[in-house]
Enzyme design. Structure first.
Site, PDB file in Angstrom:
ATOM      1  N   GLY A   1       0.824  -1.220   0.000  1.00 12.59           N
ATOM      2  CA  GLY A   1       0.000   0.000   0.000  1.00 12.59           C
ATOM      3  C   GLY A   1       0.849   1.256   0.000  1.00 12.59           C
ATOM      4  O   GLY A   1       0.596   2.190   0.766  1.00 12.59           O
TER       5      GLY A   1
ATOM      6  N   SER B   1       1.155   3.389  -2.489  1.00 15.43           N
ATOM      7  CA  SER B   1       0.756   4.361  -3.519  1.00 15.43           C
ATOM      8  C   SER B   1       0.161   5.627  -2.916  1.00 15.43           C
ATOM      9  O   SER B   1      -0.091   6.593  -3.627  1.00 15.43           O
ATOM     10  CB  SER B   1      -0.251   3.721  -4.480  1.00 15.43           C
ATOM     11  OG  SER B   1      -1.325   3.181  -3.748  1.00 15.43           O
ATOM     12  N   SER B   2      -0.098   5.610  -1.609  1.00 14.20           N
ATOM     13  CA  SER B   2      -0.622   6.833  -0.992  1.00 14.20           C
ATOM     14  C   SER B   2      -0.422   6.791   0.528  1.00 14.20           C
ATOM     15  O   SER B   2      -0.023   5.763   1.087  1.00 14.20           O
ATOM     16  CB  SER B   2      -2.114   7.021  -1.311  1.00 14.20           C
ATOM     17  OG  SER B   2      -2.873   6.034  -0.657  1.00 14.20           O
ATOM     18  N   GLY B   3      -0.692   7.913   1.160  1.00 21.79           N
ATOM     19  CA  GLY B   3      -0.756   8.006   2.615  1.00 21.79           C
ATOM     20  C   GLY B   3       0.488   7.520   3.358  1.00 21.79           C
ATOM     21  O   GLY B   3       1.626   7.820   2.990  1.00 21.79           O
TER      22      GLY B   3
ATOM     23  N   ASP C   1      -2.310  -7.041  -5.053  1.00 18.00           N
ATOM     24  CA  ASP C   1      -3.654  -7.044  -4.464  1.00 18.00           C
ATOM     25  C   ASP C   1      -3.609  -8.064  -3.330  1.00 18.00           C
ATOM     26  O   ASP C   1      -3.511  -9.273  -3.590  1.00 18.00           O
ATOM     27  CB  ASP C   1      -4.696  -7.444  -5.523  1.00 18.00           C
ATOM     28  CG  ASP C   1      -6.102  -7.468  -4.945  1.00 18.00           C
ATOM     29  OD1 ASP C   1      -6.268  -7.235  -3.715  1.00 18.00           O
ATOM     30  OD2 ASP C   1      -7.054  -7.729  -5.713  1.00 18.00           O
TER      31      ASP C   1
ATOM     32  N   SER D   1      -2.008  -1.778  12.925  1.00 18.51           N
ATOM     33  CA  SER D   1      -3.271  -1.824  13.660  1.00 18.51           C
ATOM     34  C   SER D   1      -3.833  -0.401  13.697  1.00 18.51           C
ATOM     35  O   SER D   1      -3.598   0.396  12.782  1.00 18.51           O
ATOM     36  CB  SER D   1      -2.969  -2.382  15.055  1.00 18.51           C
ATOM     37  OG  SER D   1      -4.029  -2.189  15.921  1.00 18.51           O
TER      38      SER D   1
ATOM     39  N   TYR E   1     -14.129  -2.214  11.484  1.00 15.20           N
ATOM     40  CA  TYR E   1     -12.748  -1.727  11.316  1.00 15.20           C
ATOM     41  C   TYR E   1     -12.002  -1.894  12.647  1.00 15.20           C
ATOM     42  O   TYR E   1     -10.882  -2.409  12.684  1.00 15.20           O
ATOM     43  CB  TYR E   1     -12.758  -0.263  10.859  1.00 15.20           C
ATOM     44  CG  TYR E   1     -11.367   0.310  10.677  1.00 15.20           C
ATOM     45  CD1 TYR E   1     -10.599  -0.030   9.557  1.00 15.20           C
ATOM     46  CD2 TYR E   1     -10.809   1.163  11.627  1.00 15.20           C
ATOM     47  CE1 TYR E   1      -9.314   0.477   9.402  1.00 15.20           C
ATOM     48  CE2 TYR E   1      -9.525   1.671  11.468  1.00 15.20           C
ATOM     49  CZ  TYR E   1      -8.785   1.324  10.353  1.00 15.20           C
ATOM     50  OH  TYR E   1      -7.513   1.813  10.197  1.00 15.20           O
TER      51      TYR E   1
ATOM     52  N   ALA F   1     -12.693  -3.977  14.979  1.00 19.01           N
ATOM     53  CA  ALA F   1     -12.529  -5.413  15.256  1.00 19.01           C
ATOM     54  C   ALA F   1     -11.351  -5.989  14.480  1.00 19.01           C
ATOM     55  O   ALA F   1     -10.533  -6.731  15.033  1.00 19.01           O
ATOM     56  CB  ALA F   1     -13.815  -6.157  14.898  1.00 19.01           C
TER      57      ALA F   1
ATOM     58  N   LYS G   1      -8.758  -4.444  13.238  1.00 15.37           N
ATOM     59  CA  LYS G   1      -7.467  -3.878  13.654  1.00 15.37           C
ATOM     60  C   LYS G   1      -7.025  -4.467  15.000  1.00 15.37           C
ATOM     61  O   LYS G   1      -5.848  -4.682  15.230  1.00 15.37           O
ATOM     62  CB  LYS G   1      -7.543  -2.349  13.712  1.00 15.37           C
ATOM     63  CG  LYS G   1      -7.601  -1.706  12.323  1.00 15.37           C
ATOM     64  CD  LYS G   1      -6.354  -2.057  11.527  1.00 15.37           C
ATOM     65  CE  LYS G   1      -6.302  -1.441  10.155  1.00 15.37           C
ATOM     66  NZ  LYS G   1      -5.104  -1.792   9.390  1.00 15.37           N
TER      67      LYS G   1
ATOM     68  N   THR H   1      -4.989  11.302   5.637  1.00 18.90           N
ATOM     69  CA  THR H   1      -4.604  10.699   4.353  1.00 18.90           C
ATOM     70  C   THR H   1      -5.871  10.560   3.506  1.00 18.90           C
ATOM     71  O   THR H   1      -6.977  10.850   3.978  1.00 18.90           O
ATOM     72  CB  THR H   1      -4.010   9.281   4.549  1.00 18.90           C
ATOM     73  OG1 THR H   1      -5.063   8.428   5.044  1.00 18.90           O
ATOM     74  CG2 THR H   1      -2.839   9.260   5.505  1.00 18.90           C
TER      75      THR H   1
END
Ligand SMILES: NC(=O)c1ccc[n+]([C@@H]2O[C@H](COP(=O)([O-])OP(=O)(O)OC[C@H]3O[C@@H](n4cnc5c(N)ncnc54)[C@H](OP(=O)(O)O)[C@@H]3O)[C@@H](O)[C@H]2O)c1
Length: 269
Positions: free
Chosen positions: A11, A13-15, A53, A131, A145, A147, A149, A180
């Site tokens: 991940g 590609s951003s943030g 993916d 997390s 979400y 749960a 994490k 983000t």
């Protein structure tokens, strides 16, 4: 001279992932790979870009094999890729809930299972899972979400002891609120119910408040770099000023008091 360590950031590609891979790639002792799914990485980022993916066994295998083909080893996995989902428990279908778990939990597990044989063979490795403080607090309107994490936190704790004897470290980074594009691409449950409008309103107010005091992605990236460079990484790193505050004080606040604060915060007006 120490050998170059090879890092894979999912991940990127951003943030947080983009900033993490970018910052890591400035370290000349590291060779960094970062992955993208839907967004192209157009600028010069300083790391090598791969497609991934995490919902797909084939894609995960291809990505890890690409790192091994190019670099011959894989020392650090930063499991960062993830998505958000808003919706009360009663509003969210099991299909929506499962789709989020597929990415955030099973995607993380897929990556871990793909790199463990490599790291075991090497006799060393580091896995950093992502997390969230939200999982520890339990925030209404994002129950699943929270749960998944918290599940990642539990997974990390158990895995840490499973693989320690192979020379593999496992730890978890728990960011607070980070500004983000995560919040622009959030999925929302389709079955909204008017009965929850008031709780929703309070939850949105709380998000907006968190956003005002939120962290920027580079602050979290710096924390991840610290973990990558640590001699003996700890189990858990609270990342961002709000998260560090939570990490420091949650043990001091009795459970009943925390519960009272949360009930008051989200009570209908
Ligand atoms: N932002 C926050 O407040 C916050 C707080 C605590 C924890 N976190 C966690 O931090 C991590 C990064 O979040 P962020 O805020 O940086 O979000 P973001 O900017 O939306 O970045 C998410 C990244 O995950 C990738 N991704 C999504 N689904 C994927 C899949 N199926 N396979 C592979 N990659 C996938 C995205 O790829 P594409 O863009 O290429 O599609 C993107 O690179 C997440 O795990 C999130 O849960 C965020």
């Amino acid at each position: 001279m120490a050998a170059e360590r090879v890092v894979l950031v999912t991940g990127a590609s951003s943030g947080i992932g983009l900033e993490t891979a970018r910052l890591l790639s400035q370290d000349e002792d590291l060779r960094v790979f970062g992955t993208k799914l839907t967004h192209e990485i157009v600028e010069q980022v300083g790391f090598e870009v791969l497609d991934l993916d995490i919902n797909s066994d084939e894609s995960v295998a291809a990505c890890v094999n690409a790192v091994l083909d190019r670099a011959g080893r894989l020392d650090v996995l930063v499991n960062n890729a993830g998505i958000g989902l808003l919706g009360m428990v009663e509003e969210t279908s099991l299909a929506e809930c499962k789709a989020m778990f597929e990415t955030n939990y099973f995607g993380t597990v897929r990556m871990i299972r793909a790199v463990l044989p490599v790291m075991r063979e090497q006799g060393e490795g580091l896995i950093i899972n992502t997390s969230s403080v939200a999982g520890h607090i339990g925030v209404p309107y994002e129950p699943h979400y929270c749960a998944c994490k918290l599940a990642i936190d539990g997974l990390t704790r158990a895995l840490r002891y499973e693989v320690a004897s192979f020379g593999i470290d496992v730890c978890v980074v728990a960011p607070g609120y980070v500004r983000t594009s995560f919040y622009d691409v959030l999925r929302e449950a389709e079955g909204q119910l008017d009965a929850y409008d008031s709780v929703r309103e309070r939850a949105i107010e709380s998000f907006e408040e968190s956003a005002r005091h939120g962290n920027e992605a580079p602050a979290i990236a710096r924390e991840v770099v610290k973990i990558v460079k640590a001699k003996s990484p700890r189990l858990r790193y609270w990342a961002g000023k709000d998260a560090r505050l939570y990490g420091r004080f949650h043990k001091l606040i009795p459970g009943f008091l925390m519960d009272r604060i949360m009930r008051k915060k989200f009570a209908p007006r």
